[in-house]
Design a protein around this motif. Structure first.
Motif, PDB file in Angstrom:
ATOM      1  N   HIS A   8       0.797  -1.228   0.000  1.00 22.86           N
ATOM      2  CA  HIS A   8       0.000   0.000   0.000  1.00 22.86           C
ATOM      3  C   HIS A   8       0.831   1.280   0.000  1.00 22.86           C
ATOM      4  O   HIS A   8       0.369   2.311  -0.504  1.00 22.86           O
ATOM      5  CB  HIS A   8      -0.935   0.003   1.209  1.00 22.86           C
ATOM      6  N   PHE A   9       2.013   1.212   0.581  1.00 22.50           N
ATOM      7  CA  PHE A   9       2.844   2.410   0.728  1.00 22.50           C
ATOM      8  C   PHE A   9       4.286   2.066   0.396  1.00 22.50           C
ATOM      9  O   PHE A   9       4.747   0.960   0.668  1.00 22.50           O
ATOM     10  CB  PHE A   9       2.786   2.930   2.179  1.00 22.50           C
ATOM     11  N   SER A  10       5.007   3.034  -0.138  1.00 24.33           N
ATOM     12  CA  SER A  10       6.420   2.797  -0.395  1.00 24.33           C
ATOM     13  C   SER A  10       7.315   3.383   0.695  1.00 24.33           C
ATOM     14  O   SER A  10       8.490   3.057   0.766  1.00 24.33           O
ATOM     15  CB  SER A  10       6.821   3.375  -1.761  1.00 24.33           C
ATOM     16  N   SER A  11       6.717   4.238   1.545  1.00 27.48           N
ATOM     17  CA  SER A  11       7.505   4.901   2.581  1.00 27.48           C
ATOM     18  C   SER A  11       6.589   5.531   3.622  1.00 27.48           C
ATOM     19  O   SER A  11       5.371   5.599   3.431  1.00 27.48           O
ATOM     20  CB  SER A  11       8.362   6.000   1.945  1.00 27.48           C
ATOM     21  N   LYS A  12       7.189   6.050   4.678  1.00 26.73           N
ATOM     22  CA  LYS A  12       6.422   6.795   5.673  1.00 26.73           C
ATOM     23  C   LYS A  12       5.856   8.070   5.057  1.00 26.73           C
ATOM     24  O   LYS A  12       4.769   8.505   5.429  1.00 26.73           O
ATOM     25  CB  LYS A  12       7.295   7.135   6.885  1.00 26.73           C
ATOM     26  N   ALA A  13       6.570   8.635   4.099  1.00 26.03           N
ATOM     27  CA  ALA A  13       6.070   9.839   3.420  1.00 26.03           C
ATOM     28  C   ALA A  13       4.756   9.539   2.700  1.00 26.03           C
ATOM     29  O   ALA A  13       3.844  10.379   2.681  1.00 26.03           O
ATOM     30  CB  ALA A  13       7.109  10.372   2.445  1.00 26.03           C
ATOM     31  N   ASP A  14       4.637   8.353   2.123  1.00 29.00           N
ATOM     32  CA  ASP A  14       3.378   7.955   1.476  1.00 29.00           C
ATOM     33  C   ASP A  14       2.254   7.830   2.505  1.00 29.00           C
ATOM     34  O   ASP A  14       1.112   8.198   2.238  1.00 29.00           O
ATOM     35  CB  ASP A  14       3.533   6.618   0.747  1.00 29.00           C
TER      36      ASP A  14
END
Length: 183
Positions: free
Chosen positions: A35-41
């Protein structure tokens, strides 16, 4: 996202690890990366969820007014928007202030401003008020509200919150030349 929000609010974005997020959510790291590639996402998704939540509250408040009650719709818009910000002040600060700065466009064009613009244009079309440029007025009113509710410590007690919401409503109404109920 709820686990990430809680952890970001408790520890901060930089100090929170993806492992803590996945543990808190009860999911595997692989699921996170689906679902996400990073904490920023995740932060971007939290921003979107915050704004959508505020908009949902506004829509419910405005739709709760009679079709011909334009003054009530505008008052409901201002109160619901301010309440949405106040109720999630920590998340708003995390997502829009503490994280990479909001863009200039975010304060001149977003779904909240767009909704207010539509309300102002519709009310003008029904001769509920006179506004020559609903888009400009929407940006002006939204940023005034945003600036007020973003002040540290504002509206912290129930009495202070009620007073703040009433002041915002009065200013919204007066800006469009509508009676505020306070003389």
């Amino acid at each position: 996202m709820t686990a990430a929000e809680r952890l970001f609010l408790e520890k901060g974005l930089e100090q929170t690890t993806i492992e803590e997020i996945t543990t808190g959510a009860g999911v595997a790291k692989g699921t996170f990366y689906l679902h996400f590639s990073s904490k920023a996402d995740v932060l971007q998704a939290l921003r979107a969820r915050f704004v959508q939540g505020v908009l949902d509250g506004i829509i419910a408040a405005v739709e709760g007014r009679r079709q011909e009650d334009w003054r009530g719709k505008l008052a409901a818009w201002s109160t619901a928007c301010a309440t949405g910000y106040l109720d999630a002040a920590g998340l708003h600060h995390l997502a829009f202030v503490a994280a990479p700065p909001a863009t200039r466009e975010g304060l001149s064009r977003n779904i909240l401003i767009d909704h207010l613009n539509e309300l102002l244009a519709a009310g003008a079309g029904e001769n509920a008020w006179s506004v020559s440029d609903p888009g400009f007025t929407a940006v002006f009113l939204f940023n005034a509200l945003h600036g007020v509710v973003n002040q540290p410590g504002i509206g912290e007690t129930p009495a202070a919150r009620a007073e703040l919401l009433r002041a915002i409503e009065v200013h919204f109404l007066r800006t469009l030349g509508l009676p505020s109920g306070i003389d």
